[in-house]
Motif scaffolding. Structure first.
Motif, PDB file in Angstrom:
ATOM      1  N   ARG A  61     -10.604   6.943  34.685  1.00 53.97           N
ATOM      2  CA  ARG A  61     -11.928   7.202  35.241  1.00 53.97           C
ATOM      3  C   ARG A  61     -12.206   6.352  36.472  1.00 53.97           C
ATOM      4  NH1 ARG A  61     -14.930   6.212  29.532  1.00 53.97           N
ATOM      5  NH2 ARG A  61     -13.640   4.346  29.770  1.00 53.97           N
ATOM      6  N   LEU A  62     -11.564   5.178  36.535  1.00 51.61           N
ATOM      7  CA  LEU A  62     -11.786   4.271  37.662  1.00 51.61           C
ATOM      8  C   LEU A  62     -11.392   4.911  38.995  1.00 51.61           C
ATOM      9  CD1 LEU A  62     -10.642   0.687  36.592  1.00 51.61           C
ATOM     10  CD2 LEU A  62     -12.830   1.314  37.589  1.00 51.61           C
ATOM     11  N   GLN A  63     -10.232   5.564  39.014  1.00 55.29           N
ATOM     12  CA  GLN A  63      -9.754   6.166  40.260  1.00 55.29           C
ATOM     13  C   GLN A  63     -10.674   7.297  40.717  1.00 55.29           C
ATOM     14  OE1 GLN A  63      -7.397   4.827  41.984  1.00 55.29           O
ATOM     15  NE2 GLN A  63      -6.766   3.344  40.427  1.00 55.29           N
ATOM     16  N   THR A  64     -11.155   8.070  39.749  1.00 58.39           N
ATOM     17  CA  THR A  64     -12.081   9.161  40.062  1.00 58.39           C
ATOM     18  C   THR A  64     -13.347   8.616  40.707  1.00 58.39           C
ATOM     19  OG1 THR A  64     -11.266  10.452  38.186  1.00 58.39           O
ATOM     20  CG2 THR A  64     -13.414  11.062  39.072  1.00 58.39           C
ATOM     21  N   LEU A  65     -13.873   7.558  40.127  1.00 54.67           N
ATOM     22  CA  LEU A  65     -15.109   6.950  40.616  1.00 54.67           C
ATOM     23  C   LEU A  65     -14.894   6.301  41.984  1.00 54.67           C
ATOM     24  CD1 LEU A  65     -18.044   6.413  39.896  1.00 54.67           C
ATOM     25  CD2 LEU A  65     -17.317   4.372  38.644  1.00 54.67           C
ATOM     26  N   LEU A 115     -21.063   8.538  34.172  1.00 54.59           N
ATOM     27  CA  LEU A 115     -19.975   8.826  35.098  1.00 54.59           C
ATOM     28  C   LEU A 115     -19.788  10.325  35.269  1.00 54.59           C
ATOM     29  CD1 LEU A 115     -16.636   7.037  35.495  1.00 54.59           C
ATOM     30  CD2 LEU A 115     -16.581   9.477  35.078  1.00 54.59           C
ATOM     31  N   GLN A 116     -19.885  11.079  34.176  1.00 50.75           N
ATOM     32  CA  GLN A 116     -19.709  12.531  34.242  1.00 50.75           C
ATOM     33  C   GLN A 116     -20.751  13.177  35.140  1.00 50.75           C
ATOM     34  OE1 GLN A 116     -19.414  14.487  30.452  1.00 50.75           O
ATOM     35  NE2 GLN A 116     -19.630  16.525  31.328  1.00 50.75           N
ATOM     36  N   ASP A 117     -22.025  12.753  34.967  1.00 51.86           N
ATOM     37  CA  ASP A 117     -23.098  13.315  35.802  1.00 51.86           C
ATOM     38  C   ASP A 117     -22.902  12.961  37.272  1.00 51.86           C
ATOM     39  OD1 ASP A 117     -24.349  14.528  33.682  1.00 51.86           O
ATOM     40  OD2 ASP A 117     -25.819  12.927  33.377  1.00 51.86           O
ATOM     41  N   ASP A 132     -21.111   3.974  26.871  1.00 49.23           N
ATOM     42  CA  ASP A 132     -19.768   3.961  27.432  1.00 49.23           C
ATOM     43  C   ASP A 132     -19.723   4.865  28.671  1.00 49.23           C
ATOM     44  OD1 ASP A 132     -16.999   3.289  27.412  1.00 49.23           O
ATOM     45  OD2 ASP A 132     -16.551   5.285  26.643  1.00 49.23           O
ATOM     46  N   SER A 133     -19.104   4.357  29.747  1.00 45.40           N
ATOM     47  CA  SER A 133     -18.954   5.087  31.020  1.00 45.40           C
ATOM     48  C   SER A 133     -20.224   5.158  31.854  1.00 45.40           C
ATOM     49  CB  SER A 133     -18.407   6.512  30.801  1.00 45.40           C
ATOM     50  OG  SER A 133     -17.147   6.461  30.210  1.00 45.40           O
TER      51      SER A 133
END
Length: 366
Positions: free
Chosen positions: A50-54, A328-330, A357-358
């Motif tokens: 998830r870090l790379q996506t963010l 993070l998803q939103d 979480d996230s």
């Protein structure tokens, strides 16, 4: 928050091989007891796609993952609690960690000597746990003698401690881990000050070997006994091939995936170990992100926003005003913080907010 996991086990079960795979750092390995007299420490990034996506979304110059510290502690032997085999030094090293990861062999290999002469993982666990229990029993016994004197003088705090230790001592003497005794929150707080080894969380690592007689593959009786133990004690365990993980440690991710397919091991044992450690300790990650950096932070599940902020800087707890929060998803779906705000996905939260979480968070403080 810092997180430390101690890798323990009897000699020659694969502790140092696993440690090398975890940290990509060579430590002394040899096929005899006490090859690692001094503990080796390695800091390992927590795997998190998830870090790379963010970071890509924010155009961050730097990506900083959460980390976990692994300590390779030299092999325990029977009698360690009485000082056998440098036992006192080993036990003091274990006392410093947050979680005890116990490695046991679940394979037969004539070329790798077992300190007991035969491979029996449940017996290994009993030997290790008994040494930890005996060390705790001695600690509790000594402390009980002190608090009994204070309790007789009318010290109410000492009386409370005396009550719980009076229950705990026979529990330990019966061969049970301290963390399996039912205690109130107040009692746990009292016992916490003793830094008992068996009040820590345990994670069992079942080490198999590619091409060997593996108990899980063969549904061996010793594997069935082990599973019954895990179930009856509500223990958490993972199965890894430390040798395979060690061979793959210097390869790129694509190469690792290809070789794991050849070995018949699709999942990364290292990633599984780190995820299991997080789960056992009740941990999770939240994120901060911007052009300068995207970073993961580790906190206990159920932490409030000010407590989460304190992992970044103490001022964020003591001078907390509010926090801007978006999942993070939103955020990824919206494409930017501004778009997430326009869509009503970014919220302003106060001191009572329980971080999820996230969550992606920006803290405001005075």
């Amino acid at each position: 928050m810092s997180l430390s996991v101690g890798i323990v086990g009897l000699p020659n079960v694969g502790k140092s091989t696993l440690f090398n795979a975890l940290t990509k750092k060579e430590v002394l390995m040899a096929n005899y007891p006490f090859a690692t007299i001094d503990p080796s420490v390695g800091v390992v990034p927590v795997p998190d796609n998830r870090l790379q996506t963010l970071a890509a979304l924010s155009g961050s110059a730097e990506v900083i993952p959460a980390v976990i510290e692994f300590v390779d502690i030299a092999g325990l032997v029977k009698g360690a609690s009485a000082g056998e085999g440098l036992g006192n030094k080993f036990l003091s090293n274990i006392r410093e960690v947050d979680l005890i990861a116990e490695v046991v062999r679940i394979f037969e290999d004539e070329d790798i000597h077992h300190v007991s002469g035969a491979v029996d993982p449940l017996s290994d666990i009993e030997v290790i746990n008994l040494e930890l229990i005996m060390a705790d029993s001695e600690t509790v016994s000594k402390r009980l003698g002190s608090v009994e004197r204070d309790a007789k003088r009318g010290d109410k705090t000492a009386a409370t401690e005396q009550q719980v230790l009076t229950r705990l001592l026979p529990h330990l003497e019966g061969g049970k881990l301290a963390n399996s005794l039912e205690m109130s929150d107040e009692e746990r707080e009292v016992v916490k000050g003793l830094h008992l080894l068996t009040m820590k969380q345990f994670l069992y690592i079942c080490n198999r070997k590619n091409g060997a007689f593996n108990f899980d593959e063969q549904n061996d009786e010793r594997w069935q006994e082990l599973l019954e133990f895990f179930e009856s004690t509500n223990a958490e365990y993972i199965v890894v091939d430390a040798g395979v993980e060690h061979e793959l440690k210097d390869l790129g991710e694509d190469e690792k995936t290809e070789f794991r397919r050849e070995y018949g091991a699709q999942d990364s044992g290292i990633d599984s170990l780190i995820r299991a450690a997080y789960h056992r300790l009740g941990l999770m990650s939240f994120y901060t992100t911007g052009e300068k950096e995207t970073r993961a932070w580790t906190i206990k599940q159920g932490s409030t926003a000010p407590v989460a902020g304190a992992t970044i800087h103490t001022d964020f707890k003591d001078k907390f005003i509010r926090a801007q929060v978006v999942s993070l998803q939103d955020l990824v779906e919206a494409g930017s913080k501004a778009a997430a705000k326009d869509a009503g996905k970014m919220r302003t939260e106060g001191k009572e907010y329980i971080v999820q979480d996230s969550d992606v968070i920006e803290f405001m403080h005075s």
